[in-house]
Scaffold this active site. Structure first.
Site, mmCIF file in Angstrom:
data_model
loop_
_atom_site.group_PDB
_atom_site.id
_atom_site.type_symbol
_atom_site.label_atom_id
_atom_site.label_comp_id
_atom_site.label_asym_id
_atom_site.label_seq_id
_atom_site.Cartn_x
_atom_site.Cartn_y
_atom_site.Cartn_z
ATOM 1 N N GLU A 1 -24.755 4.822 -56.858
ATOM 2 C CA GLU A 1 -25.235 5.467 -55.634
ATOM 3 C C GLU A 1 -24.082 6.199 -54.930
ATOM 4 O O GLU A 1 -24.164 7.374 -54.645
ATOM 5 C CB GLU A 1 -25.836 4.385 -54.724
ATOM 6 C CG GLU A 1 -26.405 4.908 -53.423
ATOM 7 C CD GLU A 1 -26.855 3.784 -52.497
ATOM 8 O OE1 GLU A 1 -26.486 2.608 -52.747
ATOM 9 O OE2 GLU A 1 -27.552 4.081 -51.516
ATOM 10 N N HIS A 2 -23.016 5.442 -54.641
ATOM 11 C CA HIS A 2 -21.822 6.015 -54.001
ATOM 12 C C HIS A 2 -20.648 5.910 -54.958
ATOM 13 O O HIS A 2 -20.353 4.820 -55.449
ATOM 14 C CB HIS A 2 -21.447 5.231 -52.736
ATOM 15 C CG HIS A 2 -22.543 5.116 -51.736
ATOM 16 N ND1 HIS A 2 -23.310 3.970 -51.600
ATOM 17 C CD2 HIS A 2 -23.010 5.990 -50.808
ATOM 18 C CE1 HIS A 2 -24.201 4.154 -50.633
ATOM 19 N NE2 HIS A 2 -24.048 5.360 -50.136
ATOM 20 N N GLN B 1 -47.531 -3.211 -45.696
ATOM 21 C CA GLN B 1 -48.695 -2.780 -44.909
ATOM 22 C C GLN B 1 -48.497 -1.372 -44.345
ATOM 23 O O GLN B 1 -49.452 -0.593 -44.235
ATOM 24 C CB GLN B 1 -49.023 -3.806 -43.808
ATOM 25 C CG GLN B 1 -47.939 -4.067 -42.772
ATOM 26 C CD GLN B 1 -46.939 -5.148 -43.190
ATOM 27 O OE1 GLN B 1 -46.741 -5.421 -44.387
ATOM 28 N NE2 GLN B 1 -46.298 -5.754 -42.222
ATOM 29 N N ASP C 1 -22.597 7.885 -44.586
ATOM 30 C CA ASP C 1 -23.742 7.168 -44.016
ATOM 31 C C ASP C 1 -24.169 7.753 -42.684
ATOM 32 O O ASP C 1 -25.336 7.682 -42.321
ATOM 33 C CB ASP C 1 -23.370 5.689 -43.766
ATOM 34 C CG ASP C 1 -23.359 4.876 -45.037
ATOM 35 O OD1 ASP C 1 -23.937 5.335 -46.037
ATOM 36 O OD2 ASP C 1 -22.765 3.784 -45.024
ATOM 37 N N GLN D 1 -19.939 -1.825 -48.263
ATOM 38 C CA GLN D 1 -21.154 -1.865 -49.067
ATOM 39 C C GLN D 1 -21.677 -3.295 -49.159
ATOM 40 O O GLN D 1 -22.873 -3.541 -49.021
ATOM 41 C CB GLN D 1 -20.822 -1.345 -50.469
ATOM 42 C CG GLN D 1 -21.968 -0.749 -51.195
ATOM 43 C CD GLN D 1 -22.679 0.310 -50.390
ATOM 44 O OE1 GLN D 1 -23.871 0.245 -50.271
ATOM 45 N NE2 GLN D 1 -21.964 1.255 -49.794
ATOM 46 N N ASN E 1 -37.217 -2.858 -48.002
ATOM 47 C CA ASN E 1 -36.949 -4.043 -48.818
ATOM 48 C C ASN E 1 -37.830 -4.023 -50.068
ATOM 49 O O ASN E 1 -38.534 -3.042 -50.342
ATOM 50 C CB ASN E 1 -37.168 -5.313 -47.988
ATOM 51 C CG ASN E 1 -38.603 -5.415 -47.480
ATOM 52 O OD1 ASN E 1 -39.512 -4.746 -47.981
ATOM 53 N ND2 ASN E 1 -38.807 -6.230 -46.473
ATOM 54 N N TYR F 1 -40.264 5.958 -43.704
ATOM 55 C CA TYR F 1 -40.141 4.525 -43.473
ATOM 56 C C TYR F 1 -38.728 4.232 -42.976
ATOM 57 O O TYR F 1 -37.749 4.603 -43.622
ATOM 58 C CB TYR F 1 -40.394 3.738 -44.758
ATOM 59 C CG TYR F 1 -40.451 2.256 -44.472
ATOM 60 C CD1 TYR F 1 -41.664 1.643 -44.196
ATOM 61 C CD2 TYR F 1 -39.289 1.494 -44.413
ATOM 62 C CE1 TYR F 1 -41.723 0.296 -43.875
ATOM 63 C CE2 TYR F 1 -39.345 0.144 -44.088
ATOM 64 C CZ TYR F 1 -40.551 -0.451 -43.823
ATOM 65 O OH TYR F 1 -40.608 -1.784 -43.491
ATOM 66 N N SER G 1 -28.030 -1.504 -52.501
ATOM 67 C CA SER G 1 -27.012 -0.465 -52.343
ATOM 68 C C SER G 1 -25.760 -0.803 -53.154
ATOM 69 O O SER G 1 -25.519 -1.964 -53.489
ATOM 70 C CB SER G 1 -26.657 -0.374 -50.856
ATOM 71 O OG SER G 1 -26.022 0.830 -50.565
ATOM 72 N N HIS H 1 -24.080 -5.035 -46.598
ATOM 73 C CA HIS H 1 -25.477 -4.606 -46.459
ATOM 74 C C HIS H 1 -26.454 -5.704 -46.837
ATOM 75 O O HIS H 1 -27.487 -5.878 -46.203
ATOM 76 C CB HIS H 1 -25.763 -3.416 -47.377
ATOM 77 C CG HIS H 1 -25.583 -2.093 -46.719
ATOM 78 N ND1 HIS H 1 -26.302 -1.720 -45.623
ATOM 79 C CD2 HIS H 1 -24.774 -1.038 -47.011
ATOM 80 C CE1 HIS H 1 -25.937 -0.496 -45.259
ATOM 81 N NE2 HIS H 1 -25.008 -0.059 -46.075
ATOM 82 N N HIS I 1 -61.131 29.775 -73.842
ATOM 83 C CA HIS I 1 -59.906 30.364 -73.302
ATOM 84 C C HIS I 1 -59.778 31.812 -73.790
ATOM 85 O O HIS I 1 -59.477 32.719 -73.010
ATOM 86 C CB HIS I 1 -58.674 29.564 -73.745
ATOM 87 C CG HIS I 1 -58.447 28.306 -72.959
ATOM 88 N ND1 HIS I 1 -59.363 27.280 -72.907
ATOM 89 C CD2 HIS I 1 -57.399 27.906 -72.196
ATOM 90 C CE1 HIS I 1 -58.883 26.313 -72.147
ATOM 91 N NE2 HIS I 1 -57.691 26.661 -71.697
ATOM 92 N N GLU J 1 -55.185 27.089 -80.980
ATOM 93 C CA GLU J 1 -55.359 25.776 -80.348
ATOM 94 C C GLU J 1 -56.829 25.346 -80.354
ATOM 95 O O GLU J 1 -57.176 24.304 -79.796
ATOM 96 C CB GLU J 1 -54.783 25.791 -78.925
ATOM 97 C CG GLU J 1 -53.261 25.974 -78.916
ATOM 98 C CD GLU J 1 -52.597 25.693 -77.564
ATOM 99 O OE1 GLU J 1 -53.314 25.482 -76.572
ATOM 100 O OE2 GLU J 1 -51.346 25.675 -77.524
#
Lengths: 430, 430
Positions: free
Chosen positions: B327-328, B191, B361, B259, B214, B129, B237, B262, B420, B415
């Site tokens: 994250e960073h 979608q 990045d 950052q 998103n 994506y 982010s 964004h 088995h 068991e």
């Protein structure tokens, strides 16, 4: 009525009905799971004790949720020493296999003074789910805890539903002690998953939850995915046997039954181009089934979710096997290694006539927590990586930034991210 | 009103409000996502065209959902050759880094004639994506497609929302062509995730979906988790800068703004024990912000989700950093390597004064798809393993089964799984 269907591989529609024996997410069950989890978030330990009484018929106080050292000591007194020795052998073999999965951090310096790398570090705290109640699965304890231990996880917490006397089966406890599990809590079901993800007064939250459970546990894991990590979503167990004329019917049938006895939803499928074998296996299934303690469960599995599929060749059998992407794939073939390269998707492959699936369940070494329902297309067996995480490392030198800065600025600007470009410009005095 | 808060590290409550900037799962949005996905399952391509018109203001027919070779050819004519060169440089560096992540299948024979092993094989078909619409993120194309390509994935399919003229940004298309993406579809949002997971007339279903989007995309990924694999659930982010007195205020501020620009939900946090630096960074943020094209976005991020936190020492700053599990993580320190061993949780660590986050990045080499919102405690950056799966291999010999069979039988029987045990017994003539 025939106990197991025999289908020709040309009958794609009938086979399609066997594919995708996926996790059943009835909205009604999901709703109940969500409300159990909400209770645990709001009421903590009190909710755990409430659900123990309701679902496990066990009377527990918040102070008795955690297994004590005395209980573990008592368990050691109760277990058969021969079985303890078998558990220790299994532990050793599982540990040996998983140690080979360990991957290392690495660094790569360059002549301009920069360094790039990847740190691979263990998770801090994980929760393992072990089914329990009336049954006891010490093997599941080992299979979950050992890879976590090999990974170097700081704290391993185990949850398992209590028996109705409020105790845990001694084999389960001993297996946990042998695998060096740090804390054991008497809680099962969706409530256990909620406690591990969100924490209660007694149970601190974990970073990741692993291990298979019933549909409640699975749906609960799905709901907390992202809040914590999870290993996978597992559905009913399954075996797919690809056999040629060298396979012994009693072996093939026994292997199919070892899967079928797990669960009425379990699936056991034989794919063979040998019609005589197909017929003999069908008869053997009837014969062996009659002797099984769990024959009612196995019969439902065989009637509703299993089949013997007649193909034209080993190659065709394997093509179907790849479409099923089974949890367990047995190659009861004369030359199994020759066909290994044609296997595209499977949780575990069992090669040849002396590798029945239970070998892998207990002590061969590889993990028995495996992807089901076709998810071997994208999930892996539980493994050491499941309990580790990666961190990228970027150390640029002034020289590298001088050299590559203009490209970074160009790429940032074409994405319309001026502040990204500025972070480079401010350093290059531009 | 101050643009950015300055908090003392002793004020745990204020800091706690900044922790866990998690994915917001408003029930109302989840409901809309579910209904979009249901439409796609029922109506296929027709629903994709309907939502393209509704959300992207783009007029598309089922036959124009797939990008044609002519459109890619046209994109190459439109792009700036200098930027294309930068993209190719980035591609080369990202490829080099990810090739080092490749792990191999292995086998281990034993003297009794058994073999155990682990196959590591690429996924068949993955969907990536890439955000789009008015913006263009060719870097995201590279970061998703290259590790898949390095893993050896057979088919890489890309989805990205069209612009309102029904086209895809030429830089996005060129990046996809450079990264050897197989098919590109003009579809975005929930979608697109539904189409990749369930398939439509035009888009065949995939085995795994990767890449951030998103909140619609993220919730959609959560809903299909288990039907297909997903990489992770990513939220807004974030950057966390740990600085000492050697850090330059303009650099620290520029990195925080890179950052903040964004997303209004993005988070930029400075942790330092140097009060003079803290004050200087605060002033620099004001100054640099005024110049930014995306200053409205950055200002919201700084006011609502960002802070300067005053600590007592570098060690204390790093303790907080581990609680954030960002994250960073930038270490704007005199001796950053000395402190690397104290970093427990982060998506990517940037060492020293010449490694601003945008370096990672675009072209340092490591992936820019990273865990957010504290999930670096259990998620890893997107990497080659994301696009591979493991299969265990168990090949027992008759001798091994003779030797270990009795232990397997014991463990199966404890068991309560007689079938088995039988699978072993039938082979040992017991």
């Amino acid at each position: 009525m025939e106990m197991i269907r025999v289908i020709k591989s040309s009958d794609e529609e009938k086979i399609a009905s066997l594919l995708n024996n996926r996790i059943d997410t009835q909205a009604e069950v999901a709703q109940r799971v969500a409300s159990i989890m909400q209770e645990v978030r709001e009421q903590g330990d009190k909710a755990l004790c409430f659900f123990a009484r309701r679902f496990d018929k066990a009377s527990l106080e918040p102070t008795s949720l955690k297994v004590t050292p005395e209980e573990i000591e008592a368990a050691y007194q109760q277990v058969d020493p021969e079985i303890l020795a078998s558990l220790r052998l299994a532990k050793q073999r599982i540990e040996n296999f998983h140690q080979k999965q360990l991957t290392r951090s690495w660094f790569q310096p360059d002549p301009e003074g920069s360094v790039l790398g990847q740190l691979i570090t263990p998770l801090d705290r994980v929760g393992i789910y072990v089914p329990g109640g009336t049954a006891s699965y010490p093997s599941s304890v080992l299979m979950n805890a050992i890879p976590a231990k090999v990974a170097g996880v700081t704290q391993i917490v185990m949850v398992t539903p209590p028996m109705n006397d409020g105790k845990i089966n001694p084999y389960t406890l001993v297996a946990a002690a042998e695998a060096e599990v740090d804390d054991i809590y008497k809680v099962g079901g969706a409530q256990a998953v909620a406690a591990l993800a969100y924490g209660t007064e007694t149970i601190a939250p974990v970073d990741k939850i692993t291990g298979p459970g019933n549909i409640y546990v699975t749906l609960a894991k799905r709901m907390v995915y992202g809040v914590v990590g999870i290993d996978m979503l597992a559905g009913p167990s399954e075996v797919l046997v690809v056999a040629d004329g060298t396979a012994k019917p009693d072996c093939a049938a026994a292997d199919m039954l070892s899967q079928a006895e797990h669960d009425p939803m379990a699936s056991a499928i034989l794919l063979t181009h040998d019609t005589a074998l197909a017929e003999a296996v069908s008869m053997e299934l009837e014969r062996q089934l009659a002797e099984l303690p769990r024959q009612e469960i196995a019969r439902q599995s065989l009637s509703n979710h299993s089949a013997i599929i007649l193909t034209e060749s080993i190659d065709e059998s394997l093509q179907w096997a790849n479409r099923f992407a089974p949890e367990h794939l047995e190659l009861l073939l004369n030359e199994p290694v020759k066909y290994l390269g044609k296997v595209k998707h499977a949780g575990a492959v069992f090669l040849g006539h002396y590798s029945p699936e239970p070998v892998g369940d207990y002590l061969a070494g590889p993990n028995h927590v495996l992807p089901t329902g076709g998810t071997a297309r994208f999930y892996s067996p539980l493994n050491v990586d499941t309990f580790m995480k990666k961190t990228s490392v970027i150390g640029f030198s002034e020289e590298s930034l001088q050299k590559l800065g203009p490209d970074i600025i160009r790429l940032a600007e074409v994405e319309g991210l001026q502040a990204h470009a500025n972070a480079v410009k401010v350093r290059l005095g531009k």
